[in-house]
Design an enzyme around this catalytic site. Structure first.
Site, PDB file in Angstrom:
ATOM      1  N   GLY A  46       0.930  -1.237   0.283  1.00  0.00           N
ATOM      2  CA  GLY A  46       0.273   0.166  -0.085  1.00  0.00           C
ATOM      3  C   GLY A  46       0.505   1.092  -0.068  1.00  0.00           C
ATOM      4  O   GLY A  46       2.075   1.004   0.273  1.00  0.00           O
ATOM      5  N   GLN A  51       3.331   9.675   1.770  1.00  0.00           N
ATOM      6  CA  GLN A  51       4.736   9.337   1.882  1.00  0.00           C
ATOM      7  C   GLN A  51       4.700   9.977   0.915  1.00  0.00           C
ATOM      8  O   GLN A  51       6.449   9.678   0.569  1.00  0.00           O
ATOM      9  CB  GLN A  51       3.768   7.561   1.576  1.00  0.00           C
ATOM     10  CG  GLN A  51       3.464   6.834   3.171  1.00  0.00           C
ATOM     11  CD  GLN A  51       3.252   5.939   2.884  1.00  0.00           C
ATOM     12  OE1 GLN A  51       2.845   5.320   2.689  1.00  0.00           O
ATOM     13  NE2 GLN A  51       4.208   4.664   3.634  1.00  0.00           N
ATOM     14  N   CYS A  91       6.131  -1.207   7.100  1.00  0.00           N
ATOM     15  CA  CYS A  91       6.056   0.298   6.761  1.00  0.00           C
ATOM     16  C   CYS A  91       7.186   1.055   5.095  1.00  0.00           C
ATOM     17  O   CYS A  91       8.384   1.135   6.131  1.00  0.00           O
ATOM     18  CB  CYS A  91       5.754   0.760   7.447  1.00  0.00           C
ATOM     19  SG  CYS A  91       5.118   3.094   7.094  1.00  0.00           S
ATOM     20  N   LEU A  92       6.606   1.240   4.342  1.00  0.00           N
ATOM     21  CA  LEU A  92       8.103   1.526   2.712  1.00  0.00           C
ATOM     22  C   LEU A  92       8.842   2.868   4.121  1.00  0.00           C
ATOM     23  O   LEU A  92       9.501   2.902   2.879  1.00  0.00           O
ATOM     24  CB  LEU A  92       7.059   2.169   2.315  1.00  0.00           C
ATOM     25  CG  LEU A  92       6.819   1.104   1.100  1.00  0.00           C
ATOM     26  CD1 LEU A  92       5.956   1.076  -0.206  1.00  0.00           C
ATOM     27  CD2 LEU A  92       7.349   0.066   0.817  1.00  0.00           C
ATOM     28  N   GLU A 134      -2.980   2.452   6.701  1.00  0.00           N
ATOM     29  CA  GLU A 134      -3.013   3.610   4.982  1.00  0.00           C
ATOM     30  C   GLU A 134      -3.472   5.811   5.852  1.00  0.00           C
ATOM     31  O   GLU A 134      -3.494   5.947   5.357  1.00  0.00           O
ATOM     32  CB  GLU A 134      -2.840   3.227   3.611  1.00  0.00           C
ATOM     33  CG  GLU A 134      -2.307   2.207   3.431  1.00  0.00           C
ATOM     34  CD  GLU A 134      -1.152   2.191   3.095  1.00  0.00           C
ATOM     35  OE1 GLU A 134      -0.621   3.448   3.014  1.00  0.00           O
ATOM     36  OE2 GLU A 134       0.157   1.267   3.420  1.00  0.00           O
TER      37      GLU A 134
HETATM   38  O1  K1U Z   1       2.087   1.908   4.330  1.00  0.00           O
HETATM   39  C1  K1U Z   1       3.376   1.853   3.988  1.00  0.00           C
HETATM   40  O2  K1U Z   1       4.487   1.947   3.781  1.00  0.00           O
HETATM   41  C2  K1U Z   1       3.009   0.525   2.624  1.00  0.00           C
HETATM   42  C3  K1U Z   1       2.981  -0.722   3.993  1.00  0.00           C
HETATM   43  C4  K1U Z   1       1.266  -2.127   3.937  1.00  0.00           C
HETATM   44  C5  K1U Z   1       1.478  -1.974   5.020  1.00  0.00           C
HETATM   45  C6  K1U Z   1       1.444  -4.230   4.781  1.00  0.00           C
HETATM   46  C7  K1U Z   1       1.816  -4.443   5.504  1.00  0.00           C
HETATM   47  C8  K1U Z   1       1.293  -4.322   7.077  1.00  0.00           C
HETATM   48  C9  K1U Z   1      -0.018  -3.388   7.232  1.00  0.00           C
HETATM   49  C10 K1U Z   1       0.658  -2.165   6.233  1.00  0.00           C
HETATM   50  C11 K1U Z   1       3.972  -1.950   3.511  1.00  0.00           C
HETATM   51  O3  K1U Z   1       3.378  -2.248   2.002  1.00  0.00           O
HETATM   52  S1  K1U Z   1       5.112  -2.648   3.759  1.00  0.00           S
HETATM   53  C12 K1U Z   1       5.688  -3.987   2.948  1.00  0.00           C
HETATM   54  C13 K1U Z   1       5.053  -4.998   2.274  1.00  0.00           C
HETATM   55  O4  K1U Z   1       4.856  -5.173   3.871  1.00  0.00           O
HETATM   56  C14 K1U Z   1       5.329  -5.606   1.416  1.00  0.00           C
HETATM   57  C15 K1U Z   1       5.839  -5.307  -0.075  1.00  0.00           C
HETATM   58  C16 K1U Z   1       5.329  -6.902  -0.969  1.00  0.00           C
HETATM   59  C17 K1U Z   1       4.835  -6.697  -1.236  1.00  0.00           C
HETATM   60  C18 K1U Z   1       4.134  -7.503  -0.290  1.00  0.00           C
HETATM   61  C19 K1U Z   1       3.852  -5.888   0.924  1.00  0.00           C
HETATM   62 ZN    ZN Z   2       2.882   2.522   5.775  1.00  0.00          ZN
END
Ligand code: K1U
Ligand code: ZN
Length: 167
Positions: A46, A51, A91-92, A134
């Site tokens: 997400g 962000q 979280c990215l 998000e």
């Molecule tokens: O908000 C963000 O930074 C994105 C975040 C979203 C999220 C994932 C899992 C639990 C809560 C929130 C991420 O994408 S973290 C990376 C991740 O989980 C992922 C990366 C690649 C493919 C699938 C998942």
């Molecule tokens: Zn995040």
């Protein structure tokens, strides 16, 4: 289309509250395309507009295994929360940190789609977690704020050290 820079915690711009989108027009559709490209490139599940330093209420999510089911939520509102779950979140904007957070197990969300039309959906499990995570970004909240002060300090110190090493 463009891959945008993602703000890193504790950048103060991550604490800004996003404004509602007044009209789903071509500039919002271009933002969504750039956000989707940024999320897939990262890779992430997400991304909130906050962000990428755009303070509008826009979210993109793809929780599918095939990474071809883009969900776009504009001006999202949670209208119903049910149950509780604990899920490890990433979280990215906080790279390399994964911590369990308490969230609603199921959420019903009302939002506008890319066509500007309102729709309602119900999500559970990881998709529900991702939507809540998000939506917190749009409120200027980062998931680490659910953790203890000590953990937050350690995470801040670790990321600031990483930043110094890459500068
Ligand atoms: O908000 C963000 O930074 C994105 C975040 C979203 C999220 C994932 C899992 C639990 C809560 C929130 C991420 O994408 S973290 C990376 C991740 O989980 C992922 C990366 C690649 C493919 C699938 C998942
Ligand atoms: Zn995040």
């Amino acid at each position: 289309m463009a891959v945008l820079d993602i703000l890193r915690y504790p950048d103060p711009r991550l604490y800004r509250e996003a404004e509602p989108v007044a009209e789903v027009n071509d500039s919002i559709r271009a933002l969504v395309r750039d956000m989707a490209q940024t999320m897939y490139a990262a890779p992430g599940m997400g991304l909130a507009a906050t962000q990428v330093d755009v303070h509008r209420r826009v979210i993109v999510i793809d929780a599918s295994e095939t990474r071809d089911q883009l969900l776009v939520l504009i001006n999202p509102e949670i209208v119903l929360r049910e149950g509780v779950q604990y899920c490890e979140e990433g979280c990215l904007s906080v790279p390399g940190i994964y911590e369990a957070v308490e969230r609603a197990e199921r959420v019903t969300v009302r939002a506008l789609g890319l066509d500007g039309k309102p729709f309602t959906m119900t999500a559970d499990k990881l998709l529900a977690v991702c939507i809540q995570h998000e939506m917190d970004h749009l409120e200027g909240k980062v998931f680490v704020e659910y953790l203890s002060r000590l953990k937050q300090q350690r995470i801040k110190a670790k990321l600031q050290k990483q930043l110094r090493q890459t500068a």
